[in-house]
Scaffold this motif. Structure first.
Motif, PDB file in Angstrom:
ATOM      1  N   GLY A  25      56.002  70.687   7.443  1.00  0.00           N
ATOM      2  CA  GLY A  25      55.582  69.944   5.969  1.00  0.00           C
ATOM      3  C   GLY A  25      55.945  70.151   4.827  1.00  0.00           C
TER       4      GLY A  25
ATOM      5  N   PHE B 159      65.955  72.245  10.140  1.00  0.00           N
ATOM      6  CA  PHE B 159      65.477  71.113   9.470  1.00  0.00           C
ATOM      7  C   PHE B 159      64.139  70.754  10.347  1.00  0.00           C
ATOM      8  N   SER B 160      64.280  70.765  11.674  1.00  0.00           N
ATOM      9  CA  SER B 160      62.994  70.389  12.352  1.00  0.00           C
ATOM     10  C   SER B 160      61.698  71.352  12.159  1.00  0.00           C
TER      11      SER B 160
ATOM     12  N   ILE C 133      52.831  66.813   6.517  1.00  0.00           N
ATOM     13  CA  ILE C 133      53.447  66.639   5.443  1.00  0.00           C
ATOM     14  C   ILE C 133      52.339  66.962   4.162  1.00  0.00           C
TER      15      ILE C 133
ATOM     16  N   ARG D 190      63.376  69.759   0.990  1.00  0.00           N
ATOM     17  CA  ARG D 190      64.640  70.324   1.668  1.00  0.00           C
ATOM     18  C   ARG D 190      65.638  70.641   0.690  1.00  0.00           C
TER      19      ARG D 190
ATOM     20  N   SER E 126      56.322  63.546  13.194  1.00  0.00           N
ATOM     21  CA  SER E 126      57.062  65.114  13.253  1.00  0.00           C
ATOM     22  C   SER E 126      56.187  66.253  12.752  1.00  0.00           C
TER      23      SER E 126
ATOM     24  N   TYR F 205      60.990  72.865   9.492  1.00  0.00           N
ATOM     25  CA  TYR F 205      60.430  72.794   8.091  1.00  0.00           C
ATOM     26  C   TYR F 205      60.077  71.579   7.882  1.00  0.00           C
ATOM     27  N   GLU F 206      60.524  70.407   8.524  1.00  0.00           N
ATOM     28  CA  GLU F 206      60.055  69.084   8.803  1.00  0.00           C
ATOM     29  C   GLU F 206      58.765  69.406   9.325  1.00  0.00           C
TER      30      GLU F 206
ATOM     31  N   SER G  68      63.688  64.302   0.534  1.00  0.00           N
ATOM     32  CA  SER G  68      62.212  64.272   0.560  1.00  0.00           C
ATOM     33  C   SER G  68      61.549  64.480   1.986  1.00  0.00           C
ATOM     34  N   ARG G  69      60.554  65.090   2.166  1.00  0.00           N
ATOM     35  CA  ARG G  69      59.718  64.894   3.632  1.00  0.00           C
ATOM     36  C   ARG G  69      59.163  63.689   3.895  1.00  0.00           C
TER      37      ARG G  69
ATOM     38  N   ARG H 141      62.635  60.907   3.719  1.00  0.00           N
ATOM     39  CA  ARG H 141      63.751  61.536   4.262  1.00  0.00           C
ATOM     40  C   ARG H 141      65.216  61.076   3.565  1.00  0.00           C
TER      41      ARG H 141
ATOM     42  N   LYS I 151      68.159  61.191   1.104  1.00  0.00           N
ATOM     43  CA  LYS I 151      68.777  62.122   0.503  1.00  0.00           C
ATOM     44  C   LYS I 151      69.321  62.099  -0.937  1.00  0.00           C
TER      45      LYS I 151
END
Length: 480
Positions: free
Chosen positions: A343, A336-337, A283, A347, A280, A339-340, A364-365, A368, A370
């Protein structure tokens, strides 16, 4: 960025690791190619990472008594020629200025590939007595090494770095400085970049041109390839003798000072990408991430959402957390995409329902996962997740290093591992450069990385290349 702009797909690292790396550099807006072959434009997001690295390391250097200076960019050719091994080592990479304005220069100027000679010329003028020592200088600058094959951050013709150059009254002090600064790098890699690494001494063949001894930090990338992450050199009195640098010691005798040099560069950004990234994108380790937490408001058009999101931003910023609120009109999914891919370690999502419940969502990156947390203690909750991300990154790197480090007991095993298993190979070595060359030729590029520090079990008593009695355990691997 336009509302309909979507994050383009990044090549899977398992399909093409090289293309994955290039995709991440470009799409995360870290760097771009320039009109000068082999040179890059470091974009604001990439430069912000470098600024955080610089700030962290600079504080570590100054805590140990080092001072920053600024040396010229150009080195007169005659100055570079003073240290034979040094000039021979750098000659193939030198960029040379022959014309100034409209006139041919009376002496060619070298665009600095490193600054040992400049420092030595200066030290000759300011070191006279033992009272003038030690000299603990460091420089943050750019250097030029004319590379044939380049890749952003990893190997470019021009790059940013720091270069420490110190002078000491005794060999003991200089050797202690050399090891101390390697330890500073090792701690920084682990504590700030979340990258544990192997440290050790370079072989005679692989040491820095002009050094007596070279020590190195060797982090492993996700694909098992090594990256020389930084080096620290003990020069002895070689440069001091070549430049006639002397001082009068306490016993009233004239002596040459002992010298060290140590440096790391923007290559560290490449290490961050390749040690931590995934399909993705980036990080980033929280301690050097330009944005540690991004706030994404849900249904931000509804009353009170943006006001509460801004209040959260201010609270986190006041707590010393680097935070961004994205209140643009892009969709939440796009954010979301985005900032993922860039890295961002954590969020924070907040919408009308969260506000009613005095809570928010932290993601968490790395995992993931929640977490639904109260706003009452949000500063501590975010700080705790940032630490969790750091620790998970360290653990992932340690696991990768352990899984991709192999032991070879003999020549046959060495060649089999080199052909079929990515990563490091621990094997014994007789100390002869000819065996290093043979292994490199037979394996298509596997080289000695270092003679590692610490206690290590010896796989055998003989060299994994020639079978003669072994002198050292060596970590071998392919490199960027």
């Amino acid at each position: 960025m336009a509302k309909d702009k979507l994050v383009e797909q990044i090549t899977s690292m398992d399909v093409d690791f090289t293309q994955w790396y290039t995709d991440v550099v470009k799409k995360a807006e870290l760097a771009d190619y320039s009109g000068v072959k082999g040179c890059m434009v470091i974009r604001p997001y990439g430069y912000a990472i470098w600024e955080n690295i610089q700030k962290d390391l600079d504080a570590r250097f100054k805590a140990l008594g080092h001072e920053n200076v600024c040396m010229p960019m150009f080195i007169p050719e005659s100055l570079l020629q003073k240290e034979k091994d040094h000039v021979e080592g750098f000659a193939p990479e030198c960029a040379i200025v022959t014309i100034g304005g409209q006139n041919t220069l009376s002496e060619r100027l070298i665009v600095r590939p490193t600054s040992e000679t400049l420092f030595c010329e200066h030290y000759k003028d300011i070191i006279h007595s033992y009272r003038d020592l030690p000299k603990l200088y460091n420089q943050w600058c750019n250097v030029v090494r004319w590379e044939k094959t380049t890749r952003p951050f990893l190997r470019t013709s021009e790059f940013l770095w720091q270069e420490g150059h110190t002078m000491h009254a005794t060999e003991e002090e200089a050797r202690a400085e050399t090891i101390q600064m390697l330890k500073v790098y090792e701690d920084f890699y682990r504590d700030s970049l979340a990258i544990p690494a192997i440290t050790g001494q370079k072989t005679e063949k692989e040491k820095f041109a002009g050094a007596v001894e070279t020590y190195t930090i060797e982090p492993m990338m996700h694909n098992g390839v090594a990256l020389q992450g930084g080096t620290s050199h003990y020069f002895g009195t070689g440069f001091a003798e070549a430049f006639d640098i002397t001082f009068t010691d306490r016993d009233n005798t004239v002596k040459h000072p002992h010298q060290t040099s140590w440096g790391v560069s923007t290559r560290m950004i490449g290490a961050i990408i390749m040690a931590h990234g995934d399909d993705s994108g980036l990080i980033l380790p929280p301690r050097i991430a330009p944005i540690q937490v991004v706030i994404i408001p849900a249904a931000q058009h509804k009353e009170g959402v943006l006001e509460n999101a801004n209040a959260l931003k201010n609270r986190l910023a006041a707590a010393g957390i680097r935070v961004k609120l994205d209140d643009s009109d892009n969709s939440a999914g796009w954010k979301f995409s985005q900032y993922e891919m860039k890295g961002v370690p954590v969020r924070l999502e907040i919408g009308p329902r969260d506000i009613a419940n005095n809570s928010c969502v932290l993601v968490s990156r790395v995992t993931r996962e929640k977490s639904f947390v109260s706003l009452d203690n949000i500063e501590a909750e975010v700080a705790a997740m940032l630490d969790q991300v750091h620790n998970e990154l360290v653990a992932r790197c340690e696991k990768n290093l352990a899984e991709k480090t192999h032991i070879a007991h003999n020549h046959e095993e060495f060649l089999d591992i080199a052909a079929n298993k990515p990563g490091y190979i621990k094997a014994m070595w007789c100390g002869e450069s000819a065996c290093e060359e043979q292994i490199k030729d037979e394996t298509g590029g596997v080289k000695s990385r270092c003679i590692p520090f610490g206690e290590h079990e010896k796989p055998s008593d003989v060299c994994a290349c020639c079978g003669k009695p072994a002198k050292h355990l060596v970590v071998w691997g392919r490199q960027y």
